[in-house]
Design an enzyme around this catalytic site. Structure first.
Site, PDB file in Angstrom:
ATOM      1  N   HIS A  13     -19.593  63.370  13.414  1.00 28.53           N
ATOM      2  CA  HIS A  13     -20.312  64.459  12.760  1.00 28.53           C
ATOM      3  C   HIS A  13     -21.490  63.912  11.964  1.00 28.53           C
ATOM      4  CE1 HIS A  13     -16.291  66.823  12.720  1.00 28.53           C
ATOM      5  NE2 HIS A  13     -17.115  67.456  13.536  1.00 28.53           N
ATOM      6  N   CYS A  32     -14.565  65.937   4.533  1.00 28.44           N
ATOM      7  CA  CYS A  32     -13.861  66.799   5.516  1.00 28.44           C
ATOM      8  C   CYS A  32     -12.670  67.537   4.941  1.00 28.44           C
ATOM      9  CB  CYS A  32     -13.271  66.006   6.680  1.00 28.44           C
ATOM     10  SG  CYS A  32     -14.210  64.683   7.323  1.00 28.44           S
TER      11      CYS A  32
END
Length: 258
Positions: free
Chosen positions: A163, A248
């Protein structure tokens, strides 16, 4: 008054089956992961964040990575459509929670895919990583949702990590930080500070100049402390085995007005 609420989600008992894309699979100790998650949540609370637990999604191994399911801008919650099909059931519980908190709710629709971990906000600039999990249609839909609210959306390529926020995050003054071997195009950011460790590129802004960071980046913690930041360290070794990082494990809601 800006809000300080953080969404978190307890690890699934199937955590060890979580996806890995860019790294070798290692054995995950689920009991240790739960203890690390509890310490992470405690660190948020200790620094003034009210934590809100999304109902657990026990059948979704990756559901602890709650950041991927929703992107917040002002009081608008954009429910994502994760790029990995096995993660799409994770969004329902999150949608319910943000709606209950009074957010205005929007969605990413097929054929768009977007993971929240691909979205980095720096003031009113929203960087969105176009990579393995987020596609061009997802970027367009994010733009359509947030540009009318005053955001400037900048799409950036992501090819070396899972990501965008596995590569870069930002300090309170807006300086973007990252470990150069993992960053596709550092020159895209107006101010960029290279850090010596991969996990050193991941910080959560706790407010008051404090940065939440992983224990696996001691050299970066020292660098940032020397620059005048106050570093709060948590050990998230079991989540790092699944390409997880400090960002996250929570979604920070900073602009909900009661």
């Amino acid at each position: 008054m800006p809000s300080k609420k953080a969404l978190v989600r307890r690890p699934s008992p199937r955590l060890a089956e979580g996806l890995v894309t860019h790294i070798e699979r290692e054995k995950v100790d689920v009991e240790l992961a739960v203890r690390q998650w509890e310490a992470y949540v405690e660190a948020l609370r200790k620094h003034g964040w009210e934590t809100i637990e999304v109902d657990p999604a026990e059948d979704c191994p990756d559901s602890v990575f709650v950041e991927d399911t929703v992107v917040m801008y002002k009081n608008v919650a954009l429910i994502t459509r994760p790029g990995a099909e096995s993660r799409r059931d994770e969004t329902a519980g999150v949608e319910e929670t943000v709606a209950r908190l009074g957010c205005s709710v929007n969605w990413i629709w097929e054929p768009g895919t977007l993971d929240g971990g691909d979205v980095l906000k720096v003031g009113d600039t929203i960087y969105v990583g176009r990579g393995g999990r987020t596609n061009a249609a997802g970027v367009q839909q994010l733009r359509a949702a947030f540009e009318p609210l005053g955001a400037r959306v900048v799409a950036v390529p992501v090819s070396k990590v899972l990501h965008l926020k596995s590569a870069v995050t930002a300090l309170p003054d807006g300086t973007v930080i990252g470990h150069i071997p993992k960053v596709d195009t550092p020159s895209l950011y107006p101010r960029f500070l290279p850090v010596p460790e991969e996990s050193g590129g991941h910080v959560v802004l706790l407010g008051g100049g404090k940065l939440l960071m992983a224990a696996s980046a001691p050299k970066t913690a020292e660098l940032l402390t020397n620059l005048g930041h106050e570093v709060v360290v948590v050990d998230i070794s079991e989540f790092e085995k699944l390409e997880g990082c400090v960002t996250c494990l929570s979604v920070r809601l900073r602009e909900l007005y009661a």
